[in-house]
Write a protein that holds these residues in place. Structure first.
Motif, PDB file in Angstrom:
ATOM      1  N   LYS A   1      -4.454  39.983  26.082  1.00 52.24           N
ATOM      2  CA  LYS A   1      -5.451  39.677  27.103  1.00 52.24           C
ATOM      3  C   LYS A   1      -4.781  39.328  28.429  1.00 52.24           C
ATOM      4  O   LYS A   1      -5.231  39.773  29.497  1.00 52.24           O
ATOM      5  N   ALA A   2      -3.691  38.523  28.342  1.00 50.71           N
ATOM      6  CA  ALA A   2      -2.971  38.151  29.559  1.00 50.71           C
ATOM      7  C   ALA A   2      -2.358  39.380  30.226  1.00 50.71           C
ATOM      8  O   ALA A   2      -2.389  39.516  31.463  1.00 50.71           O
ATOM      9  N   GLN A   3      -1.804  40.283  29.395  1.00 46.50           N
ATOM     10  CA  GLN A   3      -1.209  41.502  29.949  1.00 46.50           C
ATOM     11  C   GLN A   3      -2.276  42.374  30.613  1.00 46.50           C
ATOM     12  O   GLN A   3      -2.039  42.935  31.697  1.00 46.50           O
ATOM     13  N   MET A   4      -3.436  42.483  29.956  1.00 49.79           N
ATOM     14  CA  MET A   4      -4.518  43.280  30.539  1.00 49.79           C
ATOM     15  C   MET A   4      -5.008  42.654  31.846  1.00 49.79           C
ATOM     16  O   MET A   4      -5.290  43.359  32.823  1.00 49.79           O
ATOM     17  N   PHE A   5      -5.086  41.318  31.859  1.00 46.31           N
ATOM     18  CA  PHE A   5      -5.512  40.631  33.077  1.00 46.31           C
ATOM     19  C   PHE A   5      -4.516  40.876  34.207  1.00 46.31           C
ATOM     20  O   PHE A   5      -4.899  41.160  35.352  1.00 46.31           O
ATOM     21  N   ASP A   6      -3.204  40.761  33.863  1.00 47.78           N
ATOM     22  CA  ASP A   6      -2.167  40.985  34.885  1.00 47.78           C
ATOM     23  C   ASP A   6      -2.204  42.422  35.405  1.00 47.78           C
ATOM     24  O   ASP A   6      -2.016  42.663  36.598  1.00 47.78           O
ATOM     25  N   MET A   7      -2.437  43.379  34.496  1.00 52.11           N
ATOM     26  CA  MET A   7      -2.522  44.771  34.927  1.00 52.11           C
ATOM     27  C   MET A   7      -3.689  44.981  35.896  1.00 52.11           C
ATOM     28  O   MET A   7      -3.559  45.638  36.932  1.00 52.11           O
ATOM     29  N   GLY A   8      -4.832  44.364  35.538  1.00 50.71           N
ATOM     30  CA  GLY A   8      -5.983  44.473  36.417  1.00 50.71           C
ATOM     31  C   GLY A   8      -5.748  43.778  37.742  1.00 50.71           C
ATOM     32  O   GLY A   8      -6.118  44.302  38.811  1.00 50.71           O
TER      33      GLY A   8
END
Length: 212
Positions: free
Chosen positions: A99-106
């Protein structure tokens, strides 16, 4: 006459001896019977005690085996529960990381689109003349720019320091070489486009000119 009396006495003594023998024999037989009966009772009692001890031992062994089996089941269930809890904890950590990685990507995608706006603000402010700096328009532009930069810093976006620093291809993008008396050869002489990092990762490389 005397002889007859002596014979009678002898006969009586013989009879008494026979009677005593019979009595002793009967007594001996009774003693033997009693002793044999006592021995049989003692043997029976001992066998009964042994049977009772064996029965208690068997019960104890059965109880122990039952307890051991129960303990094994408890240990097995406890081990399975621990494994499931560990798997769930790993799943939770992995999910949070994803989730953190997806948030950072976004966030990076959005920030990369915001950076050109920051560039335009800087170009606009640098183009303001000395006479226009005190105007309400220029003052408003300056305040909006500072607010934008502040919010970016709160989000983890920081500008990359480059002028005077040794050229680092991980952070800098060299587009030209220039002669410079202010910095050493191989160091950044000019910053042509400001670079930024997001949470210590390069969001955009600095476009620079390197001293030769």
């Amino acid at each position: 006459m005397v002889d007859q009396m002596n014979k009678d006495v002898e006969n009586v003594e013989l009879e008494n001896e026979e009677v005593n023998k019979d009595i002793n024999k009967e007594v001996d037989e009774e003693v033997v019977e009693e002793t044999s009966s006592e021995l049989e009772n003692e043997k029976a009692s001992e066998e009964a005690n042994q049977d009772e001890k064996k029965s208690k031992k068997d019960k104890k062994e059965k109880k122990k085996n039952k307890k051991d089996k129960k303990d094994e089941q408890i240990e097995d269930l406890t081990d399975r529960l621990k494994r499931q809890m560990a798997e769930f904890d790993n799943f939770r950590k992995r999910t949070e990381k994803e989730k953190a990685q997806m948030f950072d990507m976004g966030a990076k995608t959005i920030l990369e689109k915001v950076l050109p706006i920051v560039d335009n603000f800087e170009r606009g402010l640098s183009a303001v003349t000395e006479e226009e700096k005190d105007s309400a328009f220029a003052d408003g532009m300056e305040k909006i720019y500072k607010q934008l930069v502040t919010e970016l810093e709160k989000a983890g976006v920081k500008p990359i320091e480059c002028v005077g620093e040794e050229f680092d291809p991980a952070k800098h993008n060299a587009v030209m070489q220039v002669e410079s008396d202010e910095v050493e050869v191989g160091c950044v002489a000019q910053e042509l486009l400001k670079g930024y990092t997001y949470k210590d990762e390069v969001l955009r490389h600095s476009m620079v000119a390197v001293a030769q």
